[in-house]
Design a protein around this motif. Structure first.
Motif, PDB file in Angstrom:
ATOM      1  N   GLN A  83      60.449 -84.824 -23.875  1.00 45.50           N
ATOM      2  CA  GLN A  83      60.294 -84.611 -25.315  1.00 45.50           C
ATOM      3  C   GLN A  83      60.808 -83.227 -25.710  1.00 45.50           C
ATOM      4  N   TYR A  84      60.536 -82.247 -24.861  1.00 46.25           N
ATOM      5  CA  TYR A  84      61.002 -80.881 -25.133  1.00 46.25           C
ATOM      6  C   TYR A  84      62.522 -80.830 -25.184  1.00 46.25           C
ATOM      7  N   THR A 114      64.605 -83.162 -25.836  1.00 47.61           N
ATOM      8  CA  THR A 114      65.075 -83.847 -27.044  1.00 47.61           C
ATOM      9  C   THR A 114      64.932 -82.949 -28.272  1.00 47.61           C
ATOM     10  N   MET A 115      63.785 -82.272 -28.388  1.00 52.11           N
ATOM     11  CA  MET A 115      63.554 -81.398 -29.540  1.00 52.11           C
ATOM     12  C   MET A 115      64.529 -80.225 -29.547  1.00 52.11           C
ATOM     13  N   GLU A 122      67.807 -81.332 -30.777  1.00 53.99           N
ATOM     14  CA  GLU A 122      67.823 -81.525 -32.231  1.00 53.99           C
ATOM     15  C   GLU A 122      67.930 -80.182 -32.957  1.00 53.99           C
TER      16      GLU A 122
END
Length: 463
Positions: A95-96, A98-99, A102
């Motif tokens: 998740q990190y 991916t963030m 972004e």
């Protein structure tokens, strides 16, 4: 005319509803185990490459252990607003990644040293605070990501503002009232002509609003002078006219609060100080006056929290912050001497006591007893939780437990008159004796703590 109680409560309810609706999702998700994850080793510190060219950009700080990452994100406005947004999350490494991807797609990121990440964020926030603009409401929580990182190890220096002056650039979500609020703070703290701005408003509106700021402030100051000199009627006339045209101007709201304070209409005064702070969150004088009202009304917990908020919001050199710190230190010394606990423990215990008292007023005595017991577990040297617990037990028909609680209150403070009265009353009830209508002892849960609070405040603030 002052607002009546129903009007005041209606306004408070509307304000609280707006606040809850606005912020109900702000802390959702990702908070579990935060305290533990803050001990993880620092993983990455990233900054928007063009932060000082564009004036706004992200700083990301993360800590990692195994597959878990705690991530603090700060949206900085280095030209004016300091920390415009902030949050902290506990997420997986996937998740990190991916963030970060972004964020990097919006603004190119570069790696910076942890000490520089902390120093950059702190100095941006200090810059905005000096302009009367506090950081985002979640800044204090996100700031925990820095832990023991030493900002003094960073050799880099930055210049905030643009061309030597604050420059406010309104974003797509900045409403017209919000823009006016920021301009009002810049006018107040930076001074006329000492800042720049770019706002999505018609030029005619901008100039007319800007030109009126000085006139409004001058009129509000004139009303304040009249209030100080005791000419309340003339001050009221000026402020009534201002309120018709500028009902959301912080200086006008502040002056109205002072007027009602002088009239001893404290509910009205609180309403206007609260409104001034809502419009201008960095309005330290309004915060301090709210603390003074809580002091006058013997609302100890609210008073202490108000002093703490002033210290957190302002900068150390501001008079309101210095005065708040002085009052808080005096309260802390007195509490440690008389209550035997530190300020933090005292406030936690008092908050539990107040919550229990609220349940007691609603007749929910079992919930009240549970909270009084929690309060006692933190601070067992106060007679108030025991005294009120005795009332709750009595209302539940548990007279022996009520007697034991009241006797414990009197063991701590033999002069606790309300406990003495209630103890005598319960004994009469236990003996089955009828109560005389003219008895001096009232079985009233409200009277005990209020009288005790006043006694405490009189000792706390005696000259």
């Amino acid at each position: 005319m002052g607002l009546n109680q129903k009007q005041l409560q209606k306004k408070r309810d509307k304000r609280n509803a707006r606040y809850k609706e606005k912020h109900k999702h702000s802390r959702a998700g990702g908070q579990a185990g935060l305290a533990h994850t803050l001990q993880y080793p620092v993983y990455q510190c990233l900054q928007a490459k063009e932060l000082f060219d564009s004036g706004i950009g992200y700083v990301l700080v993360s800590r990692k252990e195994h597959n878990r990452v705690v991530m603090g994100v700060f949206l900085l406005d280095v030209y004016c607003l300091g920390c415009k947004d902030a949050f902290i999350r506990v997420i997986t490494i996937d998740q990190y990644d991916t963030m970060v991807s972004e964020f990097n797609s919006r603004q190119r990121l570069k790696t910076i040293h942890p000490s520089c990440a902390r120093k950059l964020v702190e100095e941006a926030v200090d810059y905005s605070r000096n302009l009367g603009l506090p950081p985002h409401k979640d800044y204090a929580q996100a700031y925990k990501i820095f832990g023991d990182i030493d900002a003094t190890a960073c050799p880099v220096s930055w210049s905030f503002g643009k061309d030597g002056k604050p420059f406010f650039m309104a974003g797509p979500y900045d409403t017209v009232p919000r823009c006016k609020q920021i301009i009002s703070a810049l006018e107040r703290y930076a001074g006329p002509g000492n800042y720049h701005y770019m706002m999505p408003m018609p030029e005619k509106v901008l100039f007319s609003e800007q030109e009126s700021l000085t006139r409004i402030k001058d009129s509000a100051n004139r009303a304040m002078e009249l209030i100080e000199n005791g000419d309340l009627d003339q001050a009221q006339n000026i402020l009534n006219m201002l309120m018709k045209k500028y009902p959301e101007h912080p200086e006008v709201l502040f002056a109205m609060g002072n007027l009602y304070y002088r009239k001893d209409m404290l509910d009205d005064a609180l309403h206007y100080f609260d409104a001034a702070i809502e419009v201008s969150p960095g309005f330290l004088e309004a915060m301090f006056n709210m603390a003074a009202i809580h002091q006058k009304r013997a609302e100890i917990l609210q008073m202490l929290k108000a002093f703490q908020l002033i210290i957190e919001t302002g900068t150390p050199d501001e008079p309101a912050v210095q005065n708040a710190r002085k009052e808080l230190e005096r309260c802390e010394a007195f509490i440690e001497e008389t209550e035997g606990v530190d300020l933090k423990t005292y406030m936690e215990a008092y908050e539990l006591f107040d919550s229990g008292y609220a349940y007691m007023e609603k007749g929910e005595f079992e919930q009240a007893i549970e909270l009084f017991q929690q309060s006692i577990s933190l601070h067992d040297n106060s007679p108030k939780p025991y005294g009120n617990m005795g009332l709750c037990y009595a209302m539940l028909g548990k007279k022996q437990m009520a007697l034991e609680a009241l006797e414990k209150a009197l063991e701590i403070d033999p002069s606790y008159e309300i406990a003495l009265g209630n103890l005598k009353l319960i004994k009469l009830m236990q003996e089955g004796q009828p109560l005389q209508a003219d008895t001096n002892f009232e079985f009233n849960p409200r009277k005990g703590p209020i009288l005790k609070k006043k006694s405490f405040m009189e000792r706390l603030f005696r000259k």
